[in-house]
Design an enzyme around this catalytic site. Structure first.
Site, PDB file in Angstrom:
ATOM      1  CD  GLU A  53     -25.464 -44.077  52.624  1.00 49.87           C
ATOM      2  OE1 GLU A  53     -26.499 -43.425  52.389  1.00 49.87           O
ATOM      3  OE2 GLU A  53     -24.437 -44.033  51.898  1.00 49.87           O
ATOM      4  CE  LYS A 122     -26.894 -39.754  51.646  1.00 50.00           C
ATOM      5  NZ  LYS A 122     -26.848 -40.996  50.825  1.00 50.00           N
ATOM      6  CB  CYS A 178     -22.928 -41.350  51.461  1.00 50.21           C
ATOM      7  SG  CYS A 178     -22.408 -42.012  49.844  1.00 50.21           S
ATOM      8  CB  VAL A 367      33.286 -20.710  48.361  1.00 52.28           C
ATOM      9  CG1 VAL A 367      33.066 -22.166  47.992  1.00 52.28           C
ATOM     10  CG2 VAL A 367      32.399 -19.799  47.529  1.00 52.28           C
ATOM     11  CB  SER A 373      29.621 -21.825  51.349  1.00 57.02           C
ATOM     12  OG  SER A 373      30.473 -22.955  51.276  1.00 57.02           O
ATOM     13  CG  ASN A 471      31.484  -1.714  51.538  1.00 57.94           C
ATOM     14  OD1 ASN A 471      31.942  -1.684  52.665  1.00 57.94           O
ATOM     15  ND2 ASN A 471      30.181  -1.860  51.319  1.00 57.94           N
ATOM     16  CE1 TYR A 493      23.089 -10.434  66.830  1.00 56.07           C
ATOM     17  CE2 TYR A 493      24.729  -9.149  68.024  1.00 56.07           C
ATOM     18  CZ  TYR A 493      23.468  -9.266  67.463  1.00 56.07           C
ATOM     19  OH  TYR A 493      22.593  -8.216  67.544  1.00 56.07           O
TER      20      TYR A 493
END
Length: 677
Positions: A53, A122, A178, A367, A373, A471, A493
């Site tokens: 400025e 400004k 500014c 695991v 895992s 289960n 899948y």
């Protein structure tokens, strides 16, 4: 000659934030300093150079601002600067006091290739503490559709100016000065909603203890809120220190990220360059519908759009931007510590919520002794602790198959023992052999056929056993597959490792998992003796262990699907920003082509390569695109629940990634095939 390595080909623009020592009330001296630095910016290929400025006159000159001799000298300096700028590609912004219709304004003057393109006054004048701008200047608020006479030129004047490049897509420049940044509603907000992607701020901010941090906060916040690049240049050496001081702070931000800053309190001219990413800003705005909703909700303003032809250089200019090798993993230690804590806590709390609301009594997990895992089991153990469960309510099974190595089997047992969960070993080989015999697979007849069927029989049986075990004990199966594997479709899948009741790792990229496990080892609050086990797991080769070892050694995942550091890099810029392949390749070269650049993780062996050349990067990017866009989406379309972890993105079909299961990679591959570098 190929222009592949030109930053301007890939949606970047080099900008510069500059500060020069001034001589108070000496425009001729000051303009020569500005010319020297602006010329350097142009030679470096910058298309924008922002100076402080009132830099033509000096800011701290008090009532000298209103002296005719000085004001005439400023106009003459502008003529000289315009003349010197004829051959510069850079748009130059300088601060100057200018008279318009008998009123004095604090202005930003925009010059390019021999012309003044426009003048922005400004808007907000500080008149408190050490500031008294209103003693001399008139506010630019509400001044639109005006012109100002500068020498032989009549140029646009007002707060309604935007400067648009007609040969650099998405480069639209707005200017505030500014104090304009410090008010509750900065002018740059409206500019950004009108399309400005770059904001230049010529500033003369005085320095006091702690003020630099305030400036950084404002620039960062405004660049993030307005989804723009913010180029800030403050006055420094030469300004009067009668009652205040100056530090010459210059910085460049982009969407909340600091790209560059210079040393403060310089005695000489300083410039900070950064290559801002215009594609990134456009993509962010395009995705964030609320940004445009906000723009529509605001009072509509009329803007004058000044066209500018930048003609940026198309040669290789180098790259003034840090490109992390591991975008999911911050290099800053404090930030990495925070990210690990947050990722870990999100996983634990997400699993705790699922276990509490499902009404089950157990968690069941497979695991292997590998990374994924291991992390999932650690999450399950901590979730049990937080719920007040005994850890023996975590039923962990290691399930050796035809290629399970003694090391991974040993690590799995050591991990389960160290965590104090209910540990089991379930040999899947008899059942796998029975299935192979039933379908008359050649392996069952003694042939060494290790095809995808052979692999998936093992992977599928492991998950099938886990579901039936869940289960049996009124539990749920905790998934272990990570974000990187989901991106590449590297999972079986259906009743395979793609499926579970809840997958705590679904949002976790492989490269972050490695750091997170090491971080957890250092925490040493998961149980006695756990840290050495985790260190050994992190250091082990990544392998699916589905095919028996041969004379080439064990089966190696990264030989099939590419190095995870590269593929996580490709994933981040595809998922987070939607970048085109040639841009991802360009960025990957910046990060990976130079072996001495960046930080290589400590968990990799010292003799491992730390650089990749262009053909190799292109090869693995091609594979990534084929797998990500071509034939892996159907697996993600059916993926189980799991928490999003990273701002880098999620692949949940119920979250932020929704794509057709039968899509193709044709458009992405077509671009890659034509690349020359």
């Amino acid at each position: 000659m190929s222009t592949f390595r030109s930053l301007y080909r890939h949606g970047f623009a080099r900008v510069a934030a500059c500060t020069v020592p001034v001589r108070l009330a000496d425009p001729q001296h000051n303009v020569e300093r500005i010319v020297a630095l602006a010329s350097h910016c142009a030679k470096e290929g910058a298309v924008l150079a922002v100076f402080p400025e009132m830099c033509l006159s000096g800011y701290a000159i008090d009532d000298l601002r209103q002296q005719d001799a000085l004001l005439d000298g400023v106009v003459n300096a502008l003529k000289l600067l315009a003349d010197r700028s004829r051959d510069w590609s850079s748009v130059v912004i300088v601060g100057a006091p200018l008279v318009q219709r008998g009123r004095l304004f604090n202005c930003a003057v925009v010059l390019h290739r021999g012309k003044v393109l426009g003048v922005v006054p400004k808007t907000y004048l500080p008149n408190y503490r050490e500031f008294y701008d209103s003693r001399h200047f008139i506010s630019g608020a509400g001044i639109i559709q005006e012109t100002i006479r500068l020498g032989e030129q009549t140029v646009p004047f007002g707060t309604d100016l935007l400067f648009e490049a007609d040969d650099l897509p998405d480069f639209t420049l707005g200017i505030e000065i500014c104090e304009d940044l410090w008010v509750p509603s900065p002018p740059s907000t409206a500019m950004a909603m009108a399309g400005a992607t770059v904001i230049g701020n010529p500033s003369a901010s005085t320095i006091t203890i702690g003020k630099s941090e305030d400036r950084h906060l404002l620039c960062r916040a405004q660049s993030q809120r307005a989804l723009c690049a913010y180029v800030y240049a403050a006055a420094g050496a030469g300004e009067s220190t009668t009652d205040v001081a100056w530090d010459g702070q210059v910085s460049i931000y982009e969407a909340g990220r600091l790209l560059g800053e210079s040393a403060r309190f310089p005695k000489t001219a300083q410039v900070t360059f950064a290559d801002i990413d215009l594609d990134l800003l456009r993509q962010e705005r395009m995705r964030m519908g609320s940004f445009h909703d906000c723009a529509r909700a605001q009072e509509q303003r009329s803007w004058r759009r000044i066209a500018v032809t930048l003609a940026p250089p198309q040669r290789d200019l180098g790259f003034q931007r840090d490109v992390p090798r591991f975008p999911f993993v911050p290099e800053n230690e404090a930030r990495l510590d925070q990210d690990c804590y947050e990722a870990w806590t999100i996983q634990v709390r997400a699993l705790t919520q699922r276990l509490e609301t499902s009404g089950v009594e157990r968690a069941v997990i497979g695991v292997s002794g590998g990374l994924d895992s291991t992390l999932a089991l650690l999450v399950a153990a901590r979730a049990a602790d937080e719920m007040g469960w005994d850890r023996n309510r975590i039923h962990a099974y290691t399930m050796p198959g035809f290629a399970t190595g003694s090391m991974s089997l040993s690590l799995a047992h050591e991990l389960m023992k160290a965590l104090g969960v209910e540990a089991h070993e379930l040999d899947i080989r008899p059942t796998a052999m029975q299935m192979l015999e039933t379908i008359e697979h050649p392996f069952a007849a003694g042939e060494a056929v290790h095809d995808v069927t052979f692999e998936n029989v093992q992977a599928g049986l492991r998950t099938d056993f886990l579901f039936r075990l869940a289960n049996q004990c009124n539990g749920i199966v905790i998934g272990t597959g990570d974000l990187s594997e989901l991106a590449l479709g590297w999972c079986t899948y259906g009743v395979g490792d793609q499926m579970s009741h809840y997958n705590v790792n679904a949002g976790m990229p492989k490269t972050l998992i490695q750091h997170l496990i090491r971080w957890l080892a250092q925490q040493q609050n998961l149980g006695p003796g756990i840290a050495p086990v985790l260190e050994r797991i992190v250091s082990a080769e990544i392998t699916p262990e589905l095919v028996p070892a041969d004379d080439k050694g064990v089966q190696k995942t990264e030989e099939k699907i590419g190095p995870y550091p590269l593929q996580d890099f490709n994933l981040y810029y595809t998922l987070r920003y939607g970048f085109r392949p040639d841009k991802i390749l360009f960025l990957a070269l910046q990060a990976w082509e130079d072996k001495d650049r960046g930080i290589w993780p400590a968990h990799y062996p010292q003799d491992r390569r730390v650089a990749y050349d262009a053909p190799e990067i292109k090869r693995w990017l091609t594979l990534f695109i084929k797998r990500f866009f071509g034939f892996s989406q159907f697996k993600r379309s059916a993926m189980p629940n799991g928490p999003k972890l990273s701002s880098g993105g999620s692949l949940s079909p119920r979250g932020e990634w929704r794509a057709p299961s039968d899509g193709t990679a044709a458009a992405w591959l077509a671009e890659l095939e034509t690349l020359e570098f």
